[in-house]
Design a protein around this motif. Structure first.
Motif, PDB file in Angstrom:
ATOM      1  N   THR A  40       0.866  -1.179   0.000  1.00 46.97           N
ATOM      2  CA  THR A  40       0.000   0.000   0.000  1.00 46.97           C
ATOM      3  C   THR A  40       0.900   1.225   0.000  1.00 46.97           C
ATOM      4  N   HIS A  41       0.370   2.314  -0.483  1.00 44.74           N
ATOM      5  CA  HIS A  41       1.075   3.601  -0.474  1.00 44.74           C
ATOM      6  C   HIS A  41       0.350   4.523   0.489  1.00 44.74           C
ATOM      7  N   GLU A  42       1.096   5.070   1.427  1.00 44.22           N
ATOM      8  CA  GLU A  42       0.499   5.944   2.441  1.00 44.22           C
ATOM      9  C   GLU A  42       1.028   7.353   2.231  1.00 44.22           C
ATOM     10  N   LEU A  64      -9.783  -9.620  -6.642  1.00 42.48           N
ATOM     11  CA  LEU A  64      -8.438  -9.226  -6.218  1.00 42.48           C
ATOM     12  C   LEU A  64      -8.448  -7.748  -5.840  1.00 42.48           C
ATOM     13  N   VAL A  65      -8.019  -7.446  -4.623  1.00 44.51           N
ATOM     14  CA  VAL A  65      -7.861  -6.051  -4.205  1.00 44.51           C
ATOM     15  C   VAL A  65      -6.365  -5.782  -4.190  1.00 44.51           C
ATOM     16  N   SER A  66      -5.926  -4.976  -5.156  1.00 42.17           N
ATOM     17  CA  SER A  66      -4.493  -4.792  -5.361  1.00 42.17           C
ATOM     18  C   SER A  66      -4.044  -3.389  -5.004  1.00 42.17           C
ATOM     19  N   GLY A  67      -2.953  -3.301  -4.267  1.00 44.02           N
ATOM     20  CA  GLY A  67      -2.264  -2.040  -4.082  1.00 44.02           C
ATOM     21  C   GLY A  67      -1.518  -1.692  -5.361  1.00 44.02           C
ATOM     22  N   PRO A  68      -0.769  -0.578  -5.360  1.00 43.59           N
ATOM     23  CA  PRO A  68      -0.064  -0.152  -6.578  1.00 43.59           C
ATOM     24  C   PRO A  68       1.062  -1.123  -6.939  1.00 43.59           C
ATOM     25  N   VAL A 124      -2.519 -11.497   1.022  1.00 44.30           N
ATOM     26  CA  VAL A 124      -1.125 -11.571   0.595  1.00 44.30           C
ATOM     27  C   VAL A 124      -0.490 -10.184   0.592  1.00 44.30           C
ATOM     28  N   ALA A 125      -1.313  -9.147   0.658  1.00 43.54           N
ATOM     29  CA  ALA A 125      -0.785  -7.781   0.566  1.00 43.54           C
ATOM     30  C   ALA A 125       0.201  -7.487   1.695  1.00 43.54           C
ATOM     31  N   ALA A 126       1.226  -6.722   1.362  1.00 40.10           N
ATOM     32  CA  ALA A 126       2.150  -6.187   2.358  1.00 40.10           C
ATOM     33  C   ALA A 126       1.621  -4.808   2.753  1.00 40.10           C
ATOM     34  N   VAL A 127       0.618  -4.842   3.619  1.00 34.15           N
ATOM     35  CA  VAL A 127      -0.049  -3.605   4.029  1.00 34.15           C
ATOM     36  C   VAL A 127       0.918  -2.778   4.877  1.00 34.15           C
ATOM     37  N   THR A 178      -4.190   2.983  -0.495  1.00 31.48           N
ATOM     38  CA  THR A 178      -3.853   2.982   0.933  1.00 31.48           C
ATOM     39  C   THR A 178      -4.445   1.771   1.659  1.00 31.48           C
ATOM     40  N   ALA A 179      -3.949   1.542   2.878  1.00 36.99           N
ATOM     41  CA  ALA A 179      -4.484   0.458   3.722  1.00 36.99           C
ATOM     42  C   ALA A 179      -5.960   0.686   4.001  1.00 36.99           C
ATOM     43  N   ASN A 180      -6.338   1.913   4.280  1.00 30.97           N
ATOM     44  CA  ASN A 180      -7.753   2.186   4.572  1.00 30.97           C
ATOM     45  C   ASN A 180      -8.628   1.886   3.367  1.00 30.97           C
ATOM     46  N   GLU A 181      -8.149   2.235   2.177  1.00 28.17           N
ATOM     47  CA  GLU A 181      -8.923   1.918   0.966  1.00 28.17           C
ATOM     48  C   GLU A 181      -9.012   0.408   0.761  1.00 28.17           C
TER      49      GLU A 181
END
Ligand code: CTP
Ligand code: CA
Length: 227
Positions: A22-24, A57-61, A97-100, A77-80
């Motif tokens: 995630t990008h914060e 699939l919920v994917s971060g960037p 699997v995400a690296a939140v 973001t993590a909240n999203e």
């Protein structure tokens, strides 16, 4: 069904997968992130789809393509990510699997933060992000199968067992992410499957092979759970 002749063991099963970092944000042009490539999470989403699952699939960037035959939602973001996962419940299974990012800056400046002569660097006040896996593990709409990962650089199994309990997961895929392992960003992985039944050690294999094997394990486990 009394007689199962379906070649796709996960047909009719809805499965949520999170993947990537995630990008914060700190300000409109800066963010805090980590080295996750999304390769393992995306491969798991694809493998579950190959077994016939309805995969969300919920994917971060990430810099990789959306997997085939998967419904992909992109978040920053993590909240999203938490909100997207929450909206997707109920589901039969979920794989985190995400690296939140564990922390975010408490505030994100509306304008680019400027260097001011004599003031020195800004002090970022960090706050903790929500734990998405733990939230789903303890949710009233908890999927019957919940799988998490444990990214560790030390005490792999002990830390994974603690996460299994704390987050109320059925399986934790324990993952050595020390720089020597080459796992972060690489194409190969060596994991252990930690559950109440004990620890199963898998040999080093490609992330695609880990995904295929994990999808098969999930299909096996879901067989014993009625739709
Ligand atoms: N996870 C999550 N939301 C978070 C943090 C982690 O959903 N805010 C999930 C990850 O996707 C993974 C599991 O929890 O499936 C473990 O993540 P990890 O970073 O290894 O564990 P943490 O609980 O964050 O602890 P730490 O980073 O201190 O080891
Ligand atoms: Ca973490």
């Amino acid at each position: 069904a009394l007689l199962d002749i379906s070649p796709k063991p996960l047909a009719g099963r809805k499965i949520i997968v999170t993947s990537g970092p995630t990008h914060e944000p700190i300000d409109p042009v800066r963010y805090i992130a980590n080295r996750s490539s999304g390769k393992q999470g995306h491969a798991i989403a694809a493998a579950l789809a190959r077994l016939g699952a309805d995969v969300h699939l919920v994917s971060g960037p990430v810099g990789i393509a959306d997997p085939a035959d998967v419904t992909t939602l992109h978040v920053e973001t993590a909240n999203e990510m938490r909100e997207a996962v929450e909206q997707l419940l109920p589901a039969d299974a979920a794989v985190f699997v995400a690296a939140v990012a564990d922390w975010r800056s408490e505030t994100s400046a509306g304008e680019k933060i400027k260097k001011v002569a004599g003031e020195g660097p800004p002090a970022l006040q960090m706050i903790e992000n929500p734990d998405i896996l733990a939230g789903v593990g303890h949710h009233r709409k908890r999927p019957s199968l919940v799988v998490g990962f444990a990214a560790e650089t030390q005490d792999l199994v002990r830390n994974a067992e603690a996460k299994l309990r704390k987050k109320s997961a059925d399986f934790i895929v324990a993952n050595d992410v020390s720089p020597e392992s080459g796992v972060m960003g690489g194409d190969r992985n060596r994991v252990r499957i930690v559950s109440k039944a004990g620890v199963e050690e898998w040999p080093e294999m490609s992330k695609d092979e880990v995904a295929t094997r994990l999808a098969a394990l999930m299909a096996e486990r879901l067989k014993t759970i009625t739709v």
